[in-house]
Design an enzyme around this catalytic site. Structure first.
Site, short mmCIF file in Angstrom:
data_model
loop_
_atom_site.label_atom_id
_atom_site.label_comp_id
_atom_site.label_asym_id
_atom_site.label_seq_id
_atom_site.Cartn_x
_atom_site.Cartn_y
_atom_site.Cartn_z
N SER A 196 -12.95 -5.29 1.29
CA SER A 196 -13.98 -4.71 0.42
C SER A 196 -15.37 -5.21 0.79
O SER A 196 -16.15 -5.59 -0.08
CB SER A 196 -13.67 -5.01 -1.06
N PRO A 197 -15.72 -5.21 2.09
CA PRO A 197 -17.04 -5.70 2.49
C PRO A 197 -18.18 -4.80 2.02
O PRO A 197 -19.34 -5.20 2.04
CB PRO A 197 -16.96 -5.73 4.02
N GLY A 231 -18.02 -3.56 -1.11
CA GLY A 231 -17.91 -3.55 -2.56
C GLY A 231 -17.17 -2.34 -3.08
O GLY A 231 -17.57 -1.74 -4.07
N TYR A 259 0.84 -1.19 0.00
CA TYR A 259 0.00 0.00 0.00
C TYR A 259 0.88 1.24 0.00
O TYR A 259 1.33 1.72 1.03
CB TYR A 259 -0.94 0.00 1.20
#
Length: 329
Positions: A203-204, A206, A57
């Site tokens: 990414s819960p 989306g 990252y």
């Protein structure tokens, strides 16, 4: 304060919702270190102690940010970071999980994070050139040395998970899982629960889509990850997939909740071995996300959400072709 959940059977305990830190330094628009650090401090105040980062990252910038932000606040915080990529001028250039490289990455991450141990160390993506047994054994050695406390995998396939777990118990698998990404339900999740391995969905929401606030890929600035790498919000896919977010919005309306809170509450209901890590760099969204832990959905609402993705089939791949090649190895 957030309730705690156990990830795996090795003793790792974390807040029921974690904080994905990637967007503070990478992929989602311009960085704002002051607000990001304030968000990290607010997370700790609210009992959100599970912080997710990676050397990739930035690369490296996000670990450095956490190192600065956590000065004097390291106790009680669970830091998860990852190894497994190589980098070039344009970012990620390949995979490398050779034992010697893992050790180099861990030492570098410890310096950037300004700590003497990594709580949860993930292999970011499986490297087909290195037997997973060698990877697991290397992490096992790092655990024995006290540099790492727990071992995790990310986006690994079922056979790889089982092989790794036989050498060094895996505490958590990080994988994309949400209302609109259900690909791990058939094979991966049953294996995790059989083996006593926790699931950490990234990414819960989306990548923001399930909040109902997402824009089309074309409307994001060129330096935003979603403008180039998220086929599900490109073109006609955007319209098809918005139906799932609309169902979450309808259910949220009955509770005075946002669609994003509904999406997170649904995940928490799937299994007590699940700890989602929604990402944000702003306090207002952090507080909104964490409030999902108090949202009680009815059994009928849970079932309606479960059926939403199959009733309105998700349109588009979740990654570009290159990134898809790294999955489920």
């Amino acid at each position: 304060m957030l309730e705690k959940r156990k990830l795996g059977s090795q003793g790792l305990e974390v807040s029921a919702i974690g904080l994905g830190c990637m967007g503070m330094s990478y992929a989602y628009g311009h960085a704002d270190d002051a607000e990001s650090i304030a968000t990290l401090h607010r997370a700790i105040e609210l009992g959100c102690n599970f912080l997710d980062t990676a050397e990739a990252y930035g690369p490296f910038k996000n670990e450095e940010l956490l190192g600065r932000a956590l000065k004097g606040k390291r106790d009680g915080v669970v830091i998860a970071t990852k190894f497994g990529f190589t980098f070039g001028d344009k970012g990620i250039s390949g995979l490398d999980s050779r034992p010697e490289h893992i050790r180099e990455v861990v030492d570098a991450s410890l310096k950037r994070l300004q700590t003497d141990h990594i709580d949860l160390l993930y292999q970011h993506r499986v490297d087909p050139q290195v037997p997973i047994e060698d990877v697991a054994d290397t992490v096992k050695g790092l655990i024995a040395e006290g540099k790492v406390l727990y071992f995790g995998l990310s986006e690994a396939g079922e056979k790889t998970i089982r092989r790794a777990h036989a050498v060094q118990p895996v505490s958590a698998l990080q994988s994309e899982y949400s209302l609109w990404e259900r690909g791990i339900e058939e094979q991966i999740m049953p294996a995790l629960f059989e083996l006593g391995i926790g699931l950490v969905p990234f990414s819960p929401l989306g990548r923001g889509f399930l909040t109902g606030k997402a824009k089309r890929a074309e409307d994001y600035p060129p330096d935003d990850y979603r403008s180039r790498n998220d086929p599900r919000i490109q073109g006609a896919n955007f319209d098809a997939n918005m139906k799932i977010a609309e169902i979450a919005r309808e259910i949220g309306g009955a509770h005075g909740a946002t669609p994003g809170q509904v999406a997170l509450a649904w995940l928490l209901r799937v299994s007590p071995q699940i700890v989602p890590i929604p990402g944000t760099k702003r306090r207002v969204f952090l507080e909104e996300n964490l409030a999902a832990a108090n949202l009680e959905l009815t059994a009928a609402e849970v079932e309606r959400l479960r059926n939403a993705a199959s009733a309105h089939s998700v349109s588009g791949a979740r990654y570009t072709e290159r990134m898809m090649s790294y999955l489920d190895v």
